[in-house]
Design a protein around this motif. Structure first.
Motif, PDB file in Angstrom:
ATOM      1  N   PRO A 205       4.666   4.127  -3.010  1.00 32.00           N
ATOM      2  CA  PRO A 205       5.447   3.315  -3.944  1.00 32.00           C
ATOM      3  C   PRO A 205       4.623   2.210  -4.572  1.00 32.00           C
ATOM      4  N   HIS A 206       3.620   1.745  -3.843  1.00 34.22           N
ATOM      5  CA  HIS A 206       2.862   0.631  -4.357  1.00 34.22           C
ATOM      6  C   HIS A 206       1.711   1.059  -5.250  1.00 34.22           C
ATOM      7  N   ARG A 207       1.496   2.354  -5.333  1.00 37.00           N
ATOM      8  CA  ARG A 207       0.321   2.879  -5.989  1.00 37.00           C
ATOM      9  C   ARG A 207       0.117   2.393  -7.417  1.00 37.00           C
TER      10      ARG A 207
ATOM     11  N   GLU B 193       0.867  -1.182   0.000  1.00 34.35           N
ATOM     12  CA  GLU B 193       0.000   0.000   0.000  1.00 34.35           C
ATOM     13  C   GLU B 193       0.898   1.224   0.000  1.00 34.35           C
TER      14      GLU B 193
END
Ligand code: HEM
Ligand code: FES
Lengths: 347, 281
Positions: free
Chosen positions: B186-188, B183
C-alpha cells in the motif's frame, strides 16, 4: 413538478432512519478507533482516519447492496429500502474522506500532481500482485460521486428513469472495483486469513442474497397454458387477497393482477419511479401503491392520479368459473380497461 | 398474505408495529455485527512500527554538515565512560516528498560553503530503530547558524568491500516514522513519489532477524533514484561496494545497474526493536 418532490416529505420515519444510521456509524467508528489506540498506539492520525473510514465505507456498501434483495425476500425489510439514498450519500462522503486522505498522504507534496501520481507512481499495470490498486479505488469513488450527486428525484426526472437506473446499476461495478482495491491493496500487506476471509464472506453475502431473491422471483414465473383469445389462466379468484396482487410473467410481460372492490384489473408490475414491484404493493385509497416509495396508479388505467403523469401498460382480464384470466398482450401505457367483475358467489 | 393495515409505504409517518419490531431487532443485530466486525478488523491487522515523527514540534540540532553524497548532520550526543564523544548522524530531508539538496544549495548560496562546518538547523525529528532523520520543515529557512570548529570533523568513510544484498527499497522518511505502514504494497506509490522527489532510497535487509539499512547510491556516489523507482517496495537483490559512515551504511551499486527481483516475500517482517544510540524512543 414541485408537487411531486413535496410528496416525499421529511417525516418521523425518515428521521428515525437517519438517527439509527448515524448511531451505527458512531458505534463502528468508536470501536474501530478506540481499539486501534489500545492495541496499536503507534498508529499515526492519518492512518487512523484512512483505515477507519475505509472499513466503515466498505461495510456500509455491503448493507446498501443487500437491502434490495432482502426486501424482496421479506417485505418487512422494505422500510430500509425507502430512504436508502441517505445511506448511499453518507457512504460516499465517508469513502471520500478515505480517498482524500489517502491521496493527500501518499501522493501530495511530491514532484508530481497528486491526481497524476495516483495513476503513474506505480506503473505495474501488467502485474497482479503489484497492480496499482489505488486507481481502482479512484474509479470507484468517481462512480459513487456520480450516484450521490444524482440521487435526488430531480435527476431521476431529468435523466429519465432508464438512464438513471442504468447509472445507479454502476454501484455493482463500484463494488467490484473496491473488492479488487482491497484484495490487490491492503491484503497484499495484511496477510491475516481472517481479513481475506471477511472480504470473501462479504462477497458471498452480496451474491447470495441476490441469488436468493432472484430464485424466489423466478418461482413465480410459472408457465401458463394459453386459451382462446390469448387469455391465460392465472389462478383462482380466492388466491388473490383483497387489495393485493398476484404477479405473473407471461411471454416476458411482467404483470400484476389486482383484486379490489369485487373487481380484477391488471397493470404492468414495474413502477415508473425506480422499477419497484407494484404487485408487492397494495391498493390504498383506490390506487395501486408502490411499496418502494409510494407512487400511485389507478388500477383500471395504469395512470397516476392527477397532477401526476406516470403511466404503465394495462391488460385485459376476465373471470370464469372462479378463475382469473389475463391477456398478456399489453395496451399502450395509461389505456383504460374495463375491470373484470367477480361474480357474487366468488367474492 | 399481508392485510391492509400491515402494508407500509415509506412516506407514511409511522411504520406498522410488525415492521417496527422487526426493524428494531434488525438494527440491534446490525449493531452487534458492526461491533464484532470493527474489533476483528483491528485485531487481525499487524502492528505498526514504533517509529516517531515529532509532528508539530520543531527541534534545533547542531552538528557537522555533510553535503555530499547525501546530506547528513553528525551530531554530538554526549560522552561515553571513556570520555569519547558519541555521535548520531542524522539524515536530512526536506518538507514533503523531497530530498534536502535543494534547500542546502540555497543555504550555501546565502551563507557560503557549508560542507564540514558546524551547522545549527531547525526541523522535525524522525527516529526509529536507531536511525534518526531531520525534516527541514521550513526548507532553507531551517538554517540558524554555521561556524568552523576544528575539533568537530566529518569521519572518513570506512570501506566494507563488495556485498550482494537482498531486501526492499523504502523511502527513509516514511519508513522511519512519518507513515505507518511506511513500507510494503500500500505504501509503494508513496515511496516512489518520495524517492522520485530526491529522498535517498534505503535498502532494508533482514539477515537472521537483524535489520540493516543501506543508503543506495551509484558507483560514483551519484543519486540513482530514478533508476531504482520501478522496484521500490519489491524484494530485490543489489550488489556493489559498501561503505560506512557512523551508523549509516552506503551501498554504491555496481554500474551498469543490475537489479534482480526476488519472487515471493523471502523476507518476513521481522520485529524491529534493536535499541541503539539515539534519541529517546
Ligand atoms: C481516490 C480514491 C482512493 C484512494 C487513493 C485509495 C487509497 C487507498 C490506500 C492507499 C489504501 C491502503 C491504506 C492502508 O494501508 O491502510 C486503501 C485501502 C482501502 N480502501 Fe481505498 N482508496 C480510494 C478509494 C476507496 C473507496 C471509494 C473505497 C470504498 C469503500 C475504498 C476502500 C478501501 C478499503 C476498504 C481499504 C482497506 C482498509 C485500509 O487499509 O484502509 N477506497 N485505499
Ligand atoms: S419505485 Fe419508487 S415508488 Fe415505485
Amino acid at each position: 413538478m414541485a408537487v411531486k418532490y413535496a410528496s416525499i416529505l421529511w417525516n418521523r420515519q425518515k428521521r428515525r432512519y437517519d438517527l439509527a444510521m448515524l448511531a451505527l456509524i458512531v458505534l463502528f467508528l468508536a470501536v474501530f478507533v478506540g481499539l486501534q489506540l489500545v492495541l496499536h498506539p503507534n498508529i499515526t492520525p492519518d492512518s487512523l482516519i484512512i483505515r477507519s473510514t475505509a472499513s466503515l465505507a466498505f461495510t456500509m456498501l455491503h448493507i446498501i447492496l443487500i437491502i434490495g434483495p432482502l426486501s424482496r425476500l421479506d417485505v418487512r425489510f422494505l422500510p430500509l429500502l425507502y430512504n436508502r439514498r441517505h445511506l448511499g450519500v453518507t457512504m460516499f462522503l465517508v469513502s471520500f474522506v478515505h480517498g482524500l486522505f489517502s491521496m493527500n498522504l501518499f501522493h501530495n507534496f511530491g514532484d508530481t500532481n497528486m491526481l497524476v501520481s495516483v495513476f503513474v507512481s506505480n506503473p505495474n499495470y501488467a502485474s497482479i500482485s503489484q497492480y496499482p490498486f489505488q486507481t481502482l479505488g479512484f474509479l470507484a469513488l468517481l462512480i459513487l460521486f456520480l450516484m450521490a450527486a444524482t440521487s435526488h428525484d430531480f435527476w431521476l426526472k431529468n435523466l429519465s428513469p432508464r438512464i438513471w437506473k442504468a447509472l445507479h446499476m454502476l454501484v455493482y461495478v463500484a463494488y467490484g472495483l473496491i473488492v479488487m482495491h482491497v484484495v490487490l491493496g491492503v491484503l497484499q500487506q495484511e496477510t491475516s486469513p481472517v481479513l481475506a476471509g471477511a472480504v470473501g464472506a462479504g462477497l458471498l453475502l452480496v451474491v447470495g442474497t441476490h441469488l436468493a431473491a432472484a430464485i424466489t422471483e423466478n418461482r413465480r414465473e410459472e408457465v401458463h397454458s394459453a386459451t382462446a383469445e390469448n387469455f391465460v389462466k392465472v389462478c383462482k379468484v380466492e388466491d388473490i387477497a383483497e387489495d393485493c396482487a398476484k404477479v405473473v410473467i407471461i411471454r416476458s410481460e411482467n404483470i400484476a393482477i389486482f383484486k379490489y372492490d369485487g373487481k380484477i384489473s391488471a397493470i404492468n408490475n414495474v413502477c415508473k419511479h425506480q422499477n419497484g414491484p407494484l404487485g408487492e404493493g397494495k391498493i390504498i385509497d383506490g390506487c395501486v401503491t408502490c411499496p418502494w416509495h409510494g407512487y400511485q396508479y389507478e388500477p383500471h388505467n395504469g395512470s397516476s392520479p392527477p397532477p401526476f403523469t406516470e403511466k404503465v401498460t394495462t391488460y385485459s382480464t376476465k373471470v370464469e368459473d372462479g378463475y382469473v384470466y389475463v391477456n398478456p398482450e399489453p395496451f399502450p401505457e395509461g389505456t383504460a380497461v374495463e375491470p373484470a367483475i367477480i361474480p357474487v358467489q366468488n367474492v | 398474505m399481508q392485510t391492509k393495515d400491515e402494508f407500509y409505504v415509506g412516506y407514511q409517518p409511522k411504520a406498522p408495529k410488525k415492521y417496527g419490531r422487526f426493524l428494531t431487532w434488525f438494527v440491534v443485530l446490525t449493531a452487534l455485527v458492526l461491533l464484532s466486525l470493527a474489533s476483528v478488523l483491528v485485531w487481525e491487522q499487524s502492528d505498526y512500527a514504533n517509529g516517531t515523527f515529532e509532528l508539530g514540534k520543531l527541534s534545533e540540532v547542531e552538528g557537522v554538515l555533510r553535503v555530499r553524497p547525501v546530506p547528513m548532520l553528525k551530531v554530538p550526543l554526549g560522552k561515553d565512560i571513556n570520555g569519547n564523544t558519541l555521535y548520531q548522524t542524522v539524515l536530512l530531508i526536506d518538507f514533503g516528498k523531497k530530498g534536502a539538496e535543494e534547500a542546502i544549495q540555497k543555504m550555501e548560496a546565502e551563507h557560503g560553503d557549508l560542507m564540514g562546518k558546524v551547522v545549527r538547523l531547525e526541523g522535525t525529528l524522525i527516529y526509529h530503530d536507531g536511525k534518526s532523520l531531520l525534516e527541514l520543515t521550513k526548507s532553507e529557512g531551517a538554517f540558524i547558524s554555521a561556524k568552523r570548529d576544528p575539533n568537530m570533523r566529518l569521519n572518513q568513510f570506512k570501506e566494507l568491500g563488495f556485498q550482494r544484498l537482498q531486501g526492499e527499497i523504502a523511502d527513509p522518511k516514511c519508513y522511519f516514522g512519518v507513515m505507518k505502514p511506511g513500507e510494503g504494497k500500500p505504501h509503494r506509490s508513496c515511496a516512489a513519489r518520495c524517492i522520485s522527489g530526491g529522498i535517498p532510497p534505503v535498502l532494508k535487509t533482514i539477515n537472521g532477524g537483524t535489520v540493516e539499512y543501506y543508503l543506495v547510491l551509484g558507483a560514483n556516489g551519484q543519486a540513482i533514484n530514478q533508476e531504482v523507482l520501478p522496484v521500490v517496495g519489491e524484494q530485490i537483490q543489489l550488489e556493489g561496494q559498501v561503505e560506512e559512515q557512523d551508523e549509516w551504511k552506503i551501498l554504491k551499486v555496481d554500474q551498469p545497474l543490475k537489479i534482480e527481483r526476488i519472487s515471493g516475500s523471502l523476507l518476513p517482517n521481522a520485529p524491529m526493536c534493536t535499541p541503539q544510540l539515539g534519541w529517546k524512543e
